[in-house]
Enzyme design. Structure first.
Site, PDB file in Angstrom:
ATOM      1  N   GLU A 238     -50.222   6.500 -19.859  1.00 33.82           N
ATOM      2  CA  GLU A 238     -51.410   5.642 -19.837  1.00 33.82           C
ATOM      3  C   GLU A 238     -51.212   4.555 -18.808  1.00 33.82           C
ATOM      4  OE1 GLU A 238     -54.295   4.666 -21.172  1.00 33.82           O
ATOM      5  OE2 GLU A 238     -54.230   4.624 -23.358  1.00 33.82           O
TER       6      GLU A 238
ATOM      7  N   ARG B  29     -59.386   0.999  -7.672  1.00 30.42           N
ATOM      8  CA  ARG B  29     -58.261   1.799  -8.185  1.00 30.42           C
ATOM      9  C   ARG B  29     -57.175   1.957  -7.128  1.00 30.42           C
ATOM     10  NH1 ARG B  29     -59.722   4.304 -13.147  1.00 30.42           N
ATOM     11  NH2 ARG B  29     -61.899   4.918 -13.307  1.00 30.42           N
TER      12      ARG B  29
ATOM     13  N   ASP C 135     -55.005  -1.295 -24.392  1.00 26.84           N
ATOM     14  CA  ASP C 135     -55.803  -2.492 -24.617  1.00 26.84           C
ATOM     15  C   ASP C 135     -56.091  -2.594 -26.116  1.00 26.84           C
ATOM     16  OD1 ASP C 135     -57.680  -4.528 -24.556  1.00 26.84           O
ATOM     17  OD2 ASP C 135     -58.788  -3.752 -22.856  1.00 26.84           O
TER      18      ASP C 135
HETATM   19  C1  PRP Z   1     -59.112   2.536 -19.902  1.00 26.49           C
HETATM   20  C2  PRP Z   1     -57.636   2.574 -19.581  1.00 26.49           C
HETATM   21  C3  PRP Z   1     -57.003   3.142 -20.819  1.00 26.49           C
HETATM   22  C4  PRP Z   1     -57.954   2.702 -21.919  1.00 26.49           C
HETATM   23  C5  PRP Z   1     -57.336   1.560 -22.655  1.00 26.49           C
HETATM   24  O1  PRP Z   1     -59.619   3.784 -19.599  1.00 26.49           O
HETATM   25  O2  PRP Z   1     -57.387   3.372 -18.449  1.00 26.49           O
HETATM   26  O3  PRP Z   1     -56.959   4.535 -20.791  1.00 26.49           O
HETATM   27  O4  PRP Z   1     -59.172   2.286 -21.287  1.00 26.49           O
HETATM   28  O5  PRP Z   1     -58.248   0.995 -23.539  1.00 26.49           O
HETATM   29  P1  PRP Z   1     -58.087   0.992 -25.117  1.00 26.49           P
HETATM   30  O6  PRP Z   1     -56.635   0.741 -25.427  1.00 26.49           O
HETATM   31  O7  PRP Z   1     -58.957  -0.181 -25.491  1.00 26.49           O
HETATM   32  O8  PRP Z   1     -58.593   2.273 -25.653  1.00 26.49           O
HETATM   33  P2  PRP Z   1     -61.142   4.054 -19.289  1.00 26.49           P
HETATM   34  O9  PRP Z   1     -61.791   4.578 -20.515  1.00 26.49           O
HETATM   35  O10 PRP Z   1     -61.747   2.832 -18.649  1.00 26.49           O
HETATM   36  O11 PRP Z   1     -61.121   5.219 -18.250  1.00 26.49           O
HETATM   37  P3  PRP Z   1     -60.358   5.332 -16.842  1.00 26.49           P
HETATM   38  O12 PRP Z   1     -58.921   5.633 -17.165  1.00 26.49           O
HETATM   39  O13 PRP Z   1     -61.051   6.469 -16.187  1.00 26.49           O
HETATM   40  O14 PRP Z   1     -60.525   4.030 -16.092  1.00 26.49           O
END
Ligand code: PRP
Length: 179
Positions: free
Chosen positions: A104, A170, A108
């Protein structure tokens, strides 16, 4: 701070620069190499955010491994989590009996991780661990530990090294917060 990659936006600060990231990724690679002395290792990158971290990380792991990806999306175009986690692509590689390392970019709220780990557990891997470059340590209902963590994340909205804001930034080689 002026960087032509920012399309006119300004950075508040660089949280982790290229050298800091590279040094920590090397350490994580060593830790992971030591943690898996035997067995099949499948490194599963969660797209899109992990694509740069995963590319750098696997090149620092000195043992045989396979790579696949999973796509989940929880954020829209804003800076707040929408609360729902959608699976868009499911790995084709066999998971049963393998050591699975889910990679990951950032943990968050932990919602994505809870959902994915529940799903992967059902597929009977030999082991299932998480490597996150950044961890906010704010998740209250995270049901799985993050075995390998690059850095504790400051409580700012971060972009770069895979992390986006509305799909931009990114490609920054460092991790920064926007003005
Ligand atoms: C973001 C990030 C993590 C996730 C974390 O992904 O890349 O995978 O959110 O958040 P959480 O712990 O609150 O679930 P996103 O859904 O924005 O997609 P991306 O990876 O394509 O940017």
């Amino acid at each position: 701070m002026s960087d032509p990659r920012l399309a006119g936006r300004s950075l508040r600060r660089i949280a982790f620069d290229e050298a800091q990231i590279a040094a920590r990724v090397r350490e994580l690679g060593d830790e992971i190499t030591l943690a898996y002395p035997a067995g099949e290792l499948l490194v599963l990158g969660l797209l899109k955010g992990s694509f740069i971290f995963l590319s750098d990380l696997v090149r620092q792991i000195s043992r045989p491994l396979q790579v696949d990806f999973v796509v989940a999306s929880s954020y829209g175009d804003g800076t707040e989590s929408s609360g729902t986690v959608n699976l868009v692509y499911d790995p084709e590689t066999r998971i049963e009996g393998k050591h699975i390392l889910l990679v990951e970019d950032i943990v968050d709220s932990g919602r994505t991780l809870n959902r994915l780990m529940d799903l992967l557990t059902q597929r009977r891997p030999a082991s299932l661990d998480v490597c996150a470059l950044l961890h906010k340590h704010i998740a209250t209902d995270l049901r799985y530990p993050t075995t390998f963590v690059g850095f504790p994340a400051p409580h700012e909205f971060l972009v770069g090294y895979g992390l986006d804001h509305a799909e931009n930034f990114r490609h920054l080689p460092y991790i920064a917060s926007l003005q």
